[in-house]
Design an enzyme around this catalytic site. Structure first.
Site, PDB file in Angstrom:
ATOM      1  N   HIS A   1       0.867  -1.178   0.000  1.00  0.00           N
ATOM      2  CA  HIS A   1       0.000   0.000   0.000  1.00  0.00           C
ATOM      3  C   HIS A   1       0.903   1.227   0.000  1.00  0.00           C
ATOM      4  CE1 HIS A   1      -3.584   2.468   0.808  1.00  0.00           C
ATOM      5  NE2 HIS A   1      -2.734   3.229   1.483  1.00  0.00           N
ATOM      6  N   CYS A   2       0.731   2.090  -0.991  1.00  0.00           N
ATOM      7  CA  CYS A   2       1.570   3.285  -1.126  1.00  0.00           C
ATOM      8  C   CYS A   2       0.820   4.498  -0.590  1.00  0.00           C
ATOM      9  CB  CYS A   2       1.952   3.499  -2.597  1.00  0.00           C
ATOM     10  SG  CYS A   2       3.020   4.943  -2.835  1.00  0.00           S
ATOM     11  N   GLY A   3       1.337   5.072   0.491  1.00  0.00           N
ATOM     12  CA  GLY A   3       0.706   6.241   1.080  1.00  0.00           C
ATOM     13  C   GLY A   3       0.749   7.442   0.156  1.00  0.00           C
TER      14      GLY A   3
ATOM     15  N   ASN B   1      -2.043   6.967  -2.061  1.00  0.00           N
ATOM     16  CA  ASN B   1      -3.294   6.684  -1.362  1.00  0.00           C
ATOM     17  C   ASN B   1      -4.021   5.522  -2.048  1.00  0.00           C
ATOM     18  OD1 ASN B   1      -5.283   7.015   0.597  1.00  0.00           O
ATOM     19  ND2 ASN B   1      -6.457   8.452  -0.652  1.00  0.00           N
ATOM     20  N   ASN B   2      -3.238   4.531  -2.452  1.00  0.00           N
ATOM     21  CA  ASN B   2      -3.785   3.406  -3.206  1.00  0.00           C
ATOM     22  C   ASN B   2      -2.866   2.204  -3.032  1.00  0.00           C
ATOM     23  OD1 ASN B   2      -5.490   2.008  -4.888  1.00  0.00           O
ATOM     24  ND2 ASN B   2      -4.785   2.971  -6.781  1.00  0.00           N
TER      25      ASN B   2
END
Length: 393
Positions: free
Chosen positions: A189-191, A194-195
């Site tokens: 999950h890549c902050g 946001n996805n």
């Protein structure tokens, strides 16, 4: 002169903080000040802040901070997306304000005013594609498809059900607690986006990393050429050698030129150093994810393989210890027997040497070109799959 040293110190401190924050957990930095600074930035400073809030505002203040932390770190939110847009927008604005007045110049043509804007626009487009594309959400409608596409290897993936979605869990998928969904071929999950990064948007994520690396390199080189052009246009080397009597050699001229650049173009120097550092970090991130894609492995799977290999090694060591213990008991029982030939004893292997090598058998790795093709053209987007699906319908 004090201003020059202040700028140099500012650049070094910025470099140390950025490297410590992003790379301080790497094994190469273990036991170094970089690792200590990383722990302080990511954990220690926050703990001290919580203690300070508790001392001033009590439990209510701490609970308020923890609720903000929960929203920022454990829930889907656009904070880092806004920060990314602010960083890229402000950086481009500063470059325009400080450097565009020298374009066209001695080494750069006026076209770079437009190519730079195009490069930033493409970078933002890739950011939006990665942020808002479907990463490969597993649903009731497509779960059977993903079960057939990614078979269980019975090593790190076995048949099970997602306890949250109540759906069969396809191999290589993972339930993201932040997005609250199962994602096929889950990577992480890549902050910043946001996805989740999964089967269907890994290609966009890789393109984002590569393109931003190229943008940063482009900016670094372009600013360097702007400064080199100013040296030529203002005939700084000629003035230093003819009017100030400085010897016409690199060793003699370099300190004077650097001093002049820091005094006259300190903003461009800081920008160039910043962009160079960011480009190196992006190159490292891209190389890591590119290697994963070419071996058809995900970030999530690297941790699973590490756990599996560690468990297998411990199991092998336990078996070897058991064999060694049995052998030592057998030797004690046979003490009265005639001793073995010394040559035989010397060449006899110790039971501890029979520890089995742990092999990482990645059944999803089907070769360099196939792995790359699978990332660029995920299964649901392939024409062959669409044709097969329409036939079965």
């Amino acid at each position: 002169m004090a201003v020059h040293w202040l700028l140099i110190c500012h650049g070094l401190i910025t470099l140390i903080v950025v490297v410590s924050f992003l790379c301080g957990q790497w094994p190469i930095f273990q036991g170094t000040p970089i690792s200590s600074i990383h722990r302080f930035i990511t954990f220690g400073a926050y703990q001290y802040f919580l203690k300070l809030v508790g001392a001033v505002f009590g439990d209510k203040g701490i609970n308020s901070i923890l609720s903000v932390e929960y929203y920022c770190c454990d829930r889907s939110n656009p904070i880092l997306q806004i920060i990314y847009l602010a960083i890229i927008g402000s950086t481009y604005y500063i470059i325009v304000k400080t450097s565009f007045q020298y374009i066209p110049g001695y080494y750069l043509s006026g076209v770079h005013r437009y190519t730079s804007l195009l490069a930033v626009a493409i970078g933002i487009l890739l950011f939006l594609l990665t942020s808002f594309s479907n990463p490969g959400t597993v649903t009731v409608d497509n779960v059977s498809h993903y079960l057939s596409v990614y078979p269980y290897d019975n090593i790190i993936y076995t048949k099970k059900e997602c306890s949250t979605c109540k759906l069969p869990k396809p191999a290589r998928s993972k339930h993201c607690s932040i997005c609250n969904r199962c994602v096929a071929r889950f990577d992480h999950h890549c902050g910043w986006m946001n996805n989740c990064i999964g089967e269907r948007n890994t290609r966009y994520f890789l393109a984002f990393l590569l393109w931003h690396f190229l943008i940063c390199m482009y900016a670094t080189i372009a600013i360097g050429l702007v400064l080199a052009g100013r040296l030529k246009e203002l005939k700084i080397v000629y003035i230093l050698t003819v009017y100030y009597g400085v010897e016409n050699s690199f060793r003699s001229l370099a300190p004077h030129i650097i001093q002049w650049l820091l005094g006259s173009y300190n903003s461009q120097i800081l920008l160039m150093v910043f962009m160079a550092i960011v480009s190196l970090l992006l190159a490292g991130f891209f190389a890591y994810h590119a290697k994963l894609c070419l071996t058809n492995t995900t970030t999530n799977e690297t941790f699973k393989w590490q756990d599996y290999v560690s468990w297998q090694k411990k199991l092998s060591e336990a078996r070897a210890s058991s064999v060694a213990l049995k052998a030592s008991i057998d030797r004690m029982d046979s003490e009265r027997k005639p001793p073995d030939n010394k040559c035989k004893s010397f060449f006899r292997r110790s039971p501890l040497e029979n520890t089995e090598a742990v092999a990482k058998n990645n059944v999803y790795d089907k070769g360099f070109f196939h792995n790359l093709y699978e990332v660029i053209f995920p299964v649901p987007t392939r024409a062959s799959h669409s044709h097969t699906k329409s036939k079965s319908g």
